[in-house]
Scaffold this active site. Structure first.
Site, mmCIF file in Angstrom:
data_model
loop_
_atom_site.group_PDB
_atom_site.id
_atom_site.type_symbol
_atom_site.label_atom_id
_atom_site.label_comp_id
_atom_site.label_asym_id
_atom_site.label_seq_id
_atom_site.Cartn_x
_atom_site.Cartn_y
_atom_site.Cartn_z
ATOM 1 N N GLY A 78 13.416 -13.032 22.492
ATOM 2 C CA GLY A 78 13.342 -12.064 23.581
ATOM 3 C C GLY A 78 11.952 -11.464 23.601
ATOM 4 O O GLY A 78 11.062 -11.933 22.884
ATOM 5 N N CYS A 122 2.919 -16.193 18.875
ATOM 6 C CA CYS A 122 3.278 -15.157 17.886
ATOM 7 C C CYS A 122 3.085 -15.647 16.453
ATOM 8 O O CYS A 122 3.223 -14.855 15.512
ATOM 9 C CB CYS A 122 4.726 -14.710 18.075
ATOM 10 N N TYR A 151 9.827 -13.461 13.951
ATOM 11 C CA TYR A 151 9.871 -14.499 14.995
ATOM 12 C C TYR A 151 8.691 -15.461 14.821
ATOM 13 O O TYR A 151 8.851 -16.690 14.874
ATOM 14 C CB TYR A 151 9.824 -13.806 16.364
ATOM 15 N N ASN A 180 3.228 -16.207 26.320
ATOM 16 C CA ASN A 180 3.788 -15.342 27.383
ATOM 17 C C ASN A 180 4.033 -16.064 28.704
ATOM 18 O O ASN A 180 3.245 -15.951 29.645
ATOM 19 C CB ASN A 180 2.846 -14.159 27.655
ATOM 20 N N GLU A 193 14.079 -9.183 28.148
ATOM 21 C CA GLU A 193 13.007 -9.435 29.103
ATOM 22 C C GLU A 193 11.647 -9.163 28.468
ATOM 23 O O GLU A 193 11.503 -8.314 27.614
ATOM 24 C CB GLU A 193 13.182 -8.596 30.383
HETATM 25 P P1 NAD Z 1 15.362 -18.133 26.583
HETATM 26 O O1 NAD Z 1 15.930 -17.114 25.651
HETATM 27 O O2 NAD Z 1 15.523 -17.895 28.044
HETATM 28 O O3 NAD Z 1 15.951 -19.569 26.233
HETATM 29 C C1 NAD Z 1 16.380 -19.930 24.951
HETATM 30 C C2 NAD Z 1 17.770 -20.478 25.081
HETATM 31 O O4 NAD Z 1 18.242 -20.890 23.783
HETATM 32 C C3 NAD Z 1 18.781 -19.438 25.600
HETATM 33 O O5 NAD Z 1 19.373 -19.864 26.819
HETATM 34 C C4 NAD Z 1 19.808 -19.354 24.498
HETATM 35 O O6 NAD Z 1 21.148 -19.186 24.943
HETATM 36 C C5 NAD Z 1 19.634 -20.689 23.789
HETATM 37 N N1 NAD Z 1 20.176 -20.619 22.446
HETATM 38 C C6 NAD Z 1 19.973 -19.642 21.523
HETATM 39 N N2 NAD Z 1 20.706 -19.878 20.429
HETATM 40 C C7 NAD Z 1 21.384 -21.042 20.659
HETATM 41 C C8 NAD Z 1 22.318 -21.788 19.896
HETATM 42 N N3 NAD Z 1 22.692 -21.395 18.680
HETATM 43 N N4 NAD Z 1 22.818 -22.923 20.432
HETATM 44 C C9 NAD Z 1 22.446 -23.318 21.694
HETATM 45 N N5 NAD Z 1 21.564 -22.644 22.461
HETATM 46 C C10 NAD Z 1 21.055 -21.517 21.939
HETATM 47 O O7 NAD Z 1 13.826 -18.289 26.191
HETATM 48 P P2 NAD Z 1 12.643 -19.029 26.948
HETATM 49 O O8 NAD Z 1 11.712 -17.980 27.426
HETATM 50 O O9 NAD Z 1 13.169 -20.028 27.922
HETATM 51 O O10 NAD Z 1 11.937 -19.764 25.722
HETATM 52 C C11 NAD Z 1 12.174 -21.130 25.404
HETATM 53 C C12 NAD Z 1 11.428 -21.488 24.128
HETATM 54 O O11 NAD Z 1 10.027 -21.207 24.266
HETATM 55 C C13 NAD Z 1 11.888 -20.682 22.907
HETATM 56 O O12 NAD Z 1 11.865 -21.518 21.774
HETATM 57 C C14 NAD Z 1 10.828 -19.609 22.771
HETATM 58 O O13 NAD Z 1 10.730 -19.133 21.447
HETATM 59 C C15 NAD Z 1 9.595 -20.360 23.220
HETATM 60 N N6 NAD Z 1 8.553 -19.442 23.712
HETATM 61 C C16 NAD Z 1 8.759 -18.758 24.882
HETATM 62 C C17 NAD Z 1 7.777 -17.887 25.332
HETATM 63 C C18 NAD Z 1 7.951 -17.101 26.612
HETATM 64 O O14 NAD Z 1 7.047 -16.341 26.957
HETATM 65 N N7 NAD Z 1 9.055 -17.235 27.344
HETATM 66 C C19 NAD Z 1 6.598 -17.717 24.596
HETATM 67 C C20 NAD Z 1 6.439 -18.416 23.407
HETATM 68 C C21 NAD Z 1 7.425 -19.298 22.989
#
Ligand code: NAD
Length: 326
Positions: A78, A122, A151, A180, A193
């Site tokens: 998150g 991060c 994280y 981000n 969010e």
């Molecule tokens: P998000 O939280 O919208 O999506 C992650 C999904 O993983 C969620 O829908 C959640 O339900 C699912 N999930 C969590 N635990 C689970 C489990 N045990 N079994 C099955 N599904 C599971 O996040 P996002 O923004 O779409 O990010 C996607 C990836 O990108 C993540 O790995 C995140 O760490 C990485 N990331 C995102 C950002 C960003 O700014 N959004 C930045 C850096 C890295």
């Protein structure tokens, strides 16, 4: 020609649901897996399985064929309000590490070779991100490690896990370090969010002449990447012959106050900025795109304001729809 197949883990999430759409446009047969269906729009996946990727048996059951491409995006994550308070640390580490251990091993056992892992900025050391005007995120600055959150430590561990499977088991790993990512159809009001969505919501909810609450002094800097360019970078990396890890982010660094001013100018509202103590993360962060340019001959270039316009309008519509229901 046989249709190509892809597996998207985390397909119910923000980036995963957009990735499924993109892969479908490219003609793939796509299986999506998540704890939940996408929240804001129907999935475009051919097959969507709801289940828990912390369960090794479940992972083996959904990796039932040799997918051409696997994208491992599922994580317990998150924004600052979720990651930097310390309250979710055990879940973040346990859940995300379990998912990565299980998905990667099931892919290896089914002889799926090409797998993408979404790491995060991060994982960079806090000591290089103290100066908001001059943060360092060159890929080779990751060590000595000192991420400022659990994280980030989990991401670093999992990067190493994926690279170890590449070294020992011949897998073709691709690692992107996202910075981000924002856009429509992401969390905007559920406590997970991130800053752009939270600030768009606060501006959309504020009455004309009201104020916007900002965590910290607003001078902390970040860059924000629109989701379409995140996917472009992800697919270019996935189909290249290079593993990374590589930054996938924007080089347009702004302070949080500047971000709020951009959102206000899109909204047409004049609001007061009210700074309050809150979880903030590092003082400064920007994507260093020298390596992605060198290796992939490409880097994100879309101005922040363009993506913010689309995102603000989507969040404003959500706010108005929620008001209509109340
Ligand atoms: P998000 O939280 O919208 O999506 C992650 C999904 O993983 C969620 O829908 C959640 O339900 C699912 N999930 C969590 N635990 C689970 C489990 N045990 N079994 C099955 N599904 C599971 O996040 P996002 O923004 O779409 O990010 C996607 C990836 O990108 C993540 O790995 C995140 O760490 C990485 N990331 C995102 C950002 C960003 O700014 N959004 C930045 C850096 C890295």
């Amino acid at each position: 020609m046989q249709q190509k197949t892809a597996l998207v883990c985390g397909a119910g999430g923000f980036i995963g649901s957009h990735l499924v759409k993109r892969l479908k446009r490219e003609g793939f047969w796509v299986r999506g897996v998540d704890l939940k269906f996408p929240r804001y729009a129907a999935t475009h996946a051919d097959d969507f399985v709801v289940g828990d990727l912390r369960d090794a048996g479940f992972c083996r059951s959904i990796i039932d064929r040799s997918f051409d491409e696997i994208y491992q995006l599922a994580a317990d994550m998150g924004g600052a309000g979720f990651v930097f308070t310390g309250e979710n640390d055990a879940d973040i580490m346990h859940n995300s590490a379990s998912i990565n251990l299980n998905v990667l091993d099931a892919a290896h056992r089914r002889n799926c070779r090409r797998i993408f892992y979404s790491s995060s900025a991060c994982m960079y050391p806090e000591y290089n991100q103290m100066d908001p005007g001059n943060p360092k995120t060159a890929e080779d600055s990751a060590y000595p490690a000192d991420p400022d959150s659990e994280y980030g430590w989990e991401k670093l561990f999992s990067e190493r896990l994926f690279l170890a499977y590449q070294r020992n088991h011949g897998m073709e790993v691709r690692i992107g370090r996202y910075h981000n990512i924002f856009g429509p159809e992401g969390s905007w009001n559920d406590g997970r969010e991130k800053a752009p969505a939270a600030l768009c919501r606060k501006v959309a909810e504020a009455p004309e002449g009201g104020d916007v609450e900002i965590w910290g002094d607003g001078k902390q800097t970040r860059s924000f990447l629109y989701v379409d360019e995140c996917l472009e970078g992800t697919l270019r990396l996935m189909r290249s012959d290079w593993s990374g890890p590589v930054n996938i982010g924007s080089e347009e660094m702004v302070s949080i106050d500047e971000l709020v001013h951009m959102i206000m100018s899109i909204s047409g509202k004049q609001l007061e900025l009210r700074h309050v103590p809150g979880p903030e993360g590092v003082r400064g962060r920007n994507s260093d795109n020298r390596l992605i340019r060198e290796k992939l001959d490409w880097a994100p270039s879309r101005p922040l304001k363009e993506g913010l316009q689309v995102t603000y309008e989507w969040i404003r519509d959500q706010v108005e729809a929620a008001r209509g229901k109340a």
